[in-house]
Motif scaffolding. Structure first.
Motif, PDB file in Angstrom:
ATOM      1  N   GLY A 159       0.565  -0.770   2.310  1.00  0.00           N
ATOM      2  CA  GLY A 159      -0.305  -2.245   2.310  1.00  0.00           C
ATOM      3  C   GLY A 159      -1.761  -1.697   1.891  1.00  0.00           C
ATOM      4  O   GLY A 159      -2.650  -2.328   1.654  1.00  0.00           O
ATOM      5  N   THR A 160      -2.082  -0.131   2.082  1.00  0.00           N
ATOM      6  CA  THR A 160      -3.230   0.068   1.666  1.00  0.00           C
ATOM      7  C   THR A 160      -3.614   0.929   0.403  1.00  0.00           C
ATOM      8  O   THR A 160      -4.759   1.096   0.070  1.00  0.00           O
ATOM      9  N   MET A 161      -2.466   1.429  -0.132  1.00  0.00           N
ATOM     10  CA  MET A 161      -2.827   2.265  -1.431  1.00  0.00           C
ATOM     11  C   MET A 161      -3.134   1.095  -2.646  1.00  0.00           C
ATOM     12  O   MET A 161      -2.556   0.309  -2.966  1.00  0.00           O
ATOM     13  N   GLU A 162      -4.218   1.541  -3.247  1.00  0.00           N
ATOM     14  CA  GLU A 162      -4.792   0.993  -4.173  1.00  0.00           C
ATOM     15  C   GLU A 162      -3.630   0.639  -5.438  1.00  0.00           C
ATOM     16  O   GLU A 162      -3.649  -0.370  -5.940  1.00  0.00           O
ATOM     17  N   THR A 163      -3.066   1.631  -5.898  1.00  0.00           N
ATOM     18  CA  THR A 163      -2.065   1.599  -6.999  1.00  0.00           C
ATOM     19  C   THR A 163      -1.023   0.679  -6.694  1.00  0.00           C
ATOM     20  O   THR A 163      -0.352   0.262  -7.417  1.00  0.00           O
ATOM     21  N   LEU A 164      -0.744   0.381  -5.383  1.00  0.00           N
ATOM     22  CA  LEU A 164       0.384  -0.461  -5.151  1.00  0.00           C
ATOM     23  C   LEU A 164       0.071  -2.035  -4.762  1.00  0.00           C
ATOM     24  O   LEU A 164       0.706  -2.916  -4.546  1.00  0.00           O
ATOM     25  N   GLY A 165      -1.279  -2.298  -5.379  1.00  0.00           N
ATOM     26  CA  GLY A 165      -2.004  -3.546  -4.934  1.00  0.00           C
ATOM     27  C   GLY A 165      -2.283  -3.924  -3.756  1.00  0.00           C
ATOM     28  O   GLY A 165      -2.217  -5.222  -3.544  1.00  0.00           O
ATOM     29  N   GLY A 166      -2.432  -3.075  -2.714  1.00  0.00           N
ATOM     30  CA  GLY A 166      -2.594  -3.692  -1.415  1.00  0.00           C
ATOM     31  C   GLY A 166      -1.936  -4.490  -0.981  1.00  0.00           C
ATOM     32  O   GLY A 166      -0.608  -4.767  -1.039  1.00  0.00           O
ATOM     33  N   HIS A 167      -2.338  -5.560   0.039  1.00  0.00           N
ATOM     34  CA  HIS A 167      -1.678  -6.429   0.679  1.00  0.00           C
ATOM     35  C   HIS A 167      -1.169  -7.656  -0.261  1.00  0.00           C
ATOM     36  O   HIS A 167      -0.203  -8.115  -0.015  1.00  0.00           O
ATOM     37  N   THR A 168      -1.763  -7.791  -1.420  1.00  0.00           N
ATOM     38  CA  THR A 168      -1.301  -8.932  -2.385  1.00  0.00           C
ATOM     39  C   THR A 168      -0.276  -8.242  -3.018  1.00  0.00           C
ATOM     40  O   THR A 168       0.701  -9.210  -3.518  1.00  0.00           O
ATOM     41  N   GLY A 169       0.160  -7.011  -3.281  1.00  0.00           N
ATOM     42  CA  GLY A 169       1.298  -6.541  -4.015  1.00  0.00           C
ATOM     43  C   GLY A 169       1.297  -6.401  -5.514  1.00  0.00           C
ATOM     44  O   GLY A 169       0.064  -6.628  -5.868  1.00  0.00           O
ATOM     45  N   LEU A 170       2.421  -6.252  -6.025  1.00  0.00           N
ATOM     46  CA  LEU A 170       2.630  -6.069  -7.591  1.00  0.00           C
ATOM     47  C   LEU A 170       3.318  -7.590  -8.248  1.00  0.00           C
ATOM     48  O   LEU A 170       4.212  -7.917  -7.602  1.00  0.00           O
ATOM     49  N   THR A 171       2.743  -8.025  -9.164  1.00  0.00           N
ATOM     50  CA  THR A 171       3.407  -9.141  -9.628  1.00  0.00           C
ATOM     51  C   THR A 171       4.069  -8.682 -11.240  1.00  0.00           C
ATOM     52  O   THR A 171       3.744  -7.639 -11.847  1.00  0.00           O
ATOM     53  N   GLY A 172       4.485  -9.584 -11.884  1.00  0.00           N
ATOM     54  CA  GLY A 172       5.107  -9.295 -13.502  1.00  0.00           C
ATOM     55  C   GLY A 172       6.231  -8.317 -13.446  1.00  0.00           C
ATOM     56  O   GLY A 172       6.341  -7.760 -14.303  1.00  0.00           O
TER      57      GLY A 172
END
Lengths: 622, 345
Positions: A159-172
């Motif tokens: 949830g906190t790592m920037e590269t993992l998209g934080g709480h919004t996550g990764l899309t696409g």
């Protein structure tokens, strides 16, 4: 199947198997499996979209729950953290396949879901090894709390790592394609999910029915015994921990490509808890229970979400309350899970392990020459605080002789036995086994040198067959490892191990109980089983702790004959025993202990006349 | 960071650490006596705090209805058994504790204005509502499976946690609450400011720990509980009922939980699901403390509290990660210093 009627009348044990051939004994397992596979493969063709999606989720959850069946149900290690491993698999593929700008050193790995699967599994194995080496040593019931701790830590990291998209996550995230076939619909990825799941179920089942599998099954309630048979239990714990993590990561990979996006929510502690619910509700020791449990929980939650708001009005949240209460009720009513109840509805013919009589015998250790000193204790002293349990004890056992260690209750025989077998370490003094000092060595190392033992309080795995229990004794004589076992590539060696176990069972006269559960035997027979297990390790020294206790007269006679025969083959045997008739007629020499010290040593006839011994046993003659 | 801030953070850490110490104590106790890893411990913290808040808001706390519900269930289960055995005295006592007592509390609300009571009375009423839930929950959820494997007890404990958090949301809503401080006093010690509430928290925790120490060391019931923790069958043979031990333990755990909630409610905002993380940090403290020793568990709790307050200053996003990973070096140290193989059931 065996015919119970043909048993000799003297055996008191009731027949437990059904009489074959006369009544319906159940479906053949292969037929049931084929029917199940047919149902599964037809499901996406006939079911509406909604149910296919539900089945996809059940498959994904069941894959994780299966890992927990192995880890928790079979191995006794409870983990709340599996959801974090699911997240690890999902995020690895998410980052690798969906990030537009991977750093240069990672660019080669981008774009391909399949490559991402491999990398995700490797990464998970690495993390599992690290986390496992830190937490698996944690004693007993505090392990689950340790898993909560790292489960939460990994979740917060997602949830906190920037590269993992934080709480919004990764899309696409792209869909998976196999030879150009895009799996971008629920009905298509269904097959991939269920192929993964069924492969996992079958390999897990294969694994459990193997040399490694027996070691894993011994983790719950048989660790001391397994170590004494040469099993490295910490390694077995790590093996199942890594396997469970890999199952979870594979589920995460499938999930990411089915959803096409990831965010931290499905990898939190609460989902980790739900996975554990699934494994336990399904029936925590059963591979198929994982699918049943995942099915029940998924459908139940769906059902509660659909119906409770209609029953109670708009304000939701009732489903959590009812869900929790239903869990409590299910566990009150069916402690072993739902699978055993279901299995009763579809009776499957029982199968027992085939013994291949033609399998080549295992290589045997070269027996030491008769008269060689096999075991020697020199000035062994063991103190517990102020209590001196063994004081300056000297004794030795030679190849081809039986030595009895006797003495009144509390004389320190069991403590001495523990010093000799490596369970305990002497405060001072030395224990030599074939000239090598073994004091302070782990019992599995000592087992490898050719010492094998039985236990005063029988240590068996009661739910396993007699044959499998004895096969654990032969653990060090095989080398078949996890991956070959899962894919049945070690069947040649396995057949030889099983044949050896069967041979030892025949040798001790338990042949007709070979396929019974070990826990169903009478105590005396269990002691004999322990001797067979010890023999299966091909030892040159046998340590027997009260082997005649609980035996009937005829059984004692048979045991005496067996031990004499072993002696004539050059085996060294040390007995701790209370039964004087048994000891005096059988052994070559006797060592008598009282108050932690040796008070006499000699031939049986001498000992029977020794005044110190008479006084120790009968009290002084005034 | 200057000294001023460090002192402030230190005070904060000690205050929350005191609460973690209490919870760690309750968790170790419950596990030792009943083999239940009591995940819902934190829910008692939240229920205690939120019940008090709801009293102060002049409302009838919904936990009262939970108490009534549990009471009816226990009375039904135990009452039927007592009727079947024809044990009239037992029936009276069951009905008294499980029906009459909650009804009397409800009558109190009907007759008086809890919002207008003095704070001490409000606290007592909040405890009177929440604490009896402990033994009732033991009776309903754990007593029927008291001999089950630890895994089953753990799963039931987790299921209970899920249920109670759900009820918490239903009862108190999603908004957090903070109650007024017990005292507005501020003490100046050189350049350090100490608030009265912090003194209350630390003082009450210390007092409670001392009382529990005396209870376990000096009273027959305390000794009996310790005996049960060491050997259940032995204690049973000496005439100490494991059912009673279970109920007494859960009573203590519920009391410690609810009191912690009441103490901490003025210091930090409590939500319906706050209890879980607070309870878990109590676990972390217990693990750091070596899982068996109460004084070490208390020291572990202070460490957790301090670590939490300092990491929330330096790296607030990673606060939870830091606290929960702290466990790892401790475990590593433990695993390097112990070599025995322990047998599980």
């Amino acid at each position: 199947m065996s015919k119970p009627d043909s048993r000799p009348a003297s055996i008191a044990l009731p027949a437990t198997e059904p009489v074959a051939g006369r009544r319906f004994a159940g479906f053949a397992p292969a037929h049931v499996l084929v029917a199940f596979l047919l149902l599964v493969s037809l499901a996406p063709v006939v079911l509406p979209e909604f149910y296919v999606t539900l089945l996809n989720y059940i498959g994904l959850y069941a894959l994780v729950a299966l890992g927990l069946v192995l880890l928790t149900g079979v191995g006794g290690l409870t983990s709340f953290g599996q959801a974090a491993f699911v997240g690890l698999g999902a995020y690895t593929t998410g980052v690798l396949t969906a990030s537009p700008d991977l750093p240069g050193w990672l660019a080669w790995a981008g774009g391909s879901p399949w490559l991402a699967l491999v990398i995700g599994l490797l990464l998970t194995a690495l993390v599992a090894l690290l986390v496992g080496s830190l937490t698996l040593r944690l004693s007993g019931h505090f392990l689950p709390l340790g898993t909560i701790a790292w489960g939460i830590s990994l979740y917060f990291l997602f949830g906190t790592m920037e590269t993992l998209g934080g709480h919004t996550g990764l899309t696409g995230i792209p869909s998976i394609s196999i030879f150009g076939w895009e799996l971008d619909e629920g009905r298509e990825i269904f097959y991939l999910i269920w192929v993964f799941l069924l492969a996992a179920v079958l390999t897990t089942r294969n694994l459990l029915d193997s040399r490694e599998g027996r070691a894993i099954r011994a983790l719950k309630g048989g660790m001391v015994m397994a170590e004494a048979m040469g099993v490295n239990t910490s390694r077995s714990r790590m093996v199942i921990f890594v396997i469970a993590a890999l199952h979870a990561a594979a589920s995460g990979w499938l999930y990411a490509h089915m959803q096409r996006f990831v965010n931290p929510t499905p990898f939190g502690l609460h989902i980790g808890i739900e996975y554990l619910f699934m494994a336990v509700v399904g029936g925590a020791g059963q591979v198929w229970g994982a699918i049943v449990g995942a099915g029940i929980i998924t459908v139940m939650k769906q059902w509660l979400q659909d119906w409770l708001p209609k029953l109670f009005g708009a304000s939701g949240n009732f489903e959590v309350i009812v869900f929790g209460l239903m869990m409590v009720v299910i566990l009150h009513r069916a402690r072993d899970g739902v699978w055993p109840l279901l299995a009763k509805l579809v009776p499957v013919r029982g199968q027992h392990i085939e013994v291949d009589a033609t399998a080549a015998a295992l290589p045997r250790r070269e027996m030491p020459a008769r008269g060689e000193r096999i075991l020697e204790a020199r000035k062994v002293t063991r103190k517990f605080g102020g209590l001196v349990a063994n004081n300056d004890m000297n004794l030795h056992v030679e190849a081809g002789e039986i030595l009895a260690l006797i003495g009144p209750n509390g004389a320190g025989k069991s403590t001495m036995f523990n010093q000799l077998s490596g369970v305990d370490t002497p405060t001072s003094g030395e224990v030599l086994f074939r000239g090598k000092s073994i004091a302070g060595h782990a019992s599995r190392e000592i087992a490898g040198l050719g010492m094998s033992r039985t236990f005063q309080h029988v240590k068996l795995l009661p739910k396993m067959s007699v044959l499998e229990n004895v096969a654990i004794g032969a653990h060090l004589r095989g080398s078949g490892s996890v991956v070959p076992a899962a894919w049945r590539l070690e069947r040649g060696e396995e057949a030889r191990l099983i044949a050896e176990a069967a041979h030892q069972i025949k040798r001790v006269g338990l042949e007709e109980y070979m396929h019974e559960e070990a826990g169903s035997l009478a105590l005396g027979q269990q002691r004999i089983l322990e001797i067979a297990r010890a023999l299966a390790s091909d030892p040159c020294l046998l340590l027997l702790d009260e082997p005649a206790a609980g035996l009937r007269f005829k059984e004692k006679e048979a045991l005496g004959e067996l031990l004499s025969k072993l002696r004539s083959e050059g085996m060294a045997i040390l007995l701790v025993e209370h039964d004087m008739d048994f000891v005096m007629g059988l052994v070559d020499r006797v060592v008598v202990m009282e108050f932690g010290q040796k008070i006499a040593e000699g031939l049986p006839e001498e000992i029977q006349k020794n005044p110190a011994v008479l006084e120790a046993y009968l009290g002084g003659v005034e | 960071m200057d000294l001023q801030i460090a002192i402030l953070l230190g005070q904060d850490g000690i205050t929350t650490g005191a609460i973690y110490a209490l919870l760690a104590l309750a968790l170790v106790l419950v596990f030792a006596v009943t083999r239940v890893i009591f995940i819902p411990q934190g829910e008692f913290v939240a229920f205690g705090a939120l019940t008090l808040a709801s009293l102060q808001g002049g409302n009838t706390p919904a936990t009262l209805w939970l108490l009534l519900g549990c009471g009816v269930a226990v009375a039904a289960v135990d009452g039927l058994a007592a009727v079947r055995r024809g044990d009239a005295r037992r029936l009276v006592s069951i009905l008294g504790w499980n029906l009459a007592y909650p009804l009397a509390l409800a009558a109190l609300f009907y007759a008086s204005q809890p919002g207008a009571m003095p704070m001490l009375l409000q606290i007592l009423v909040a405890l009177a509502i929440v604490v009896p839930l402990g033994p009732m929950i033991y009776r309903l959820a754990f007593q029927p499976i008291a001999e089950a494997p630890v895994l089953i007890l753990l799963i039931v404990s987790v299921a209970l946690h899920v249920t109670l958090v759900g009820l918490g949301l239903l009862f108190f809503g999603a908004e957090g609450t903070r109650t007024p401080a017990f005292s507005d006093a501020q003490f100046e010690l050189g350049s350090i400011m100490i608030s009265g509430q912090q003194l209350w928290v630390v003082g009450t925790s210390a007092l409670l720990i001392a009382v529990l120490y005396l209870f376990f060391g000096r009273t027959i019931y305390g000794k009996a509980l310790r005996a049960t923790a060491i050997n259940r069958n032995g204690a049973r043979l000496m005439g100490f009922s494991p059912v009673f031990a279970g109920k007494l333990t859960f009573l203590l755990a519920a009391f410690i939980g609810a009191l912690s909630g009441v103490l901490i409610a003025p210091v930090t905002t409590i939500y319906y699901d706050t209890g879980f993380l607070i309870g878990l940090k109590g676990f972390v403290a217990a693990i750091i403390g070596g899982l068996a020793s109460y004084p070490l568990a208390a020291a572990g709790a202070l460490t957790v509290g301090l670590l939490e307050s300092f990491s929330s200053f330096w790296a607030s996003a990673y606060k939870e990660v830091i606290v929960f990973t702290l466990i790892i070096p401790v475990l590593l140290w433990q695993s390097l210093t112990s070599h025995h193989i322990d047998e599980e059931e």
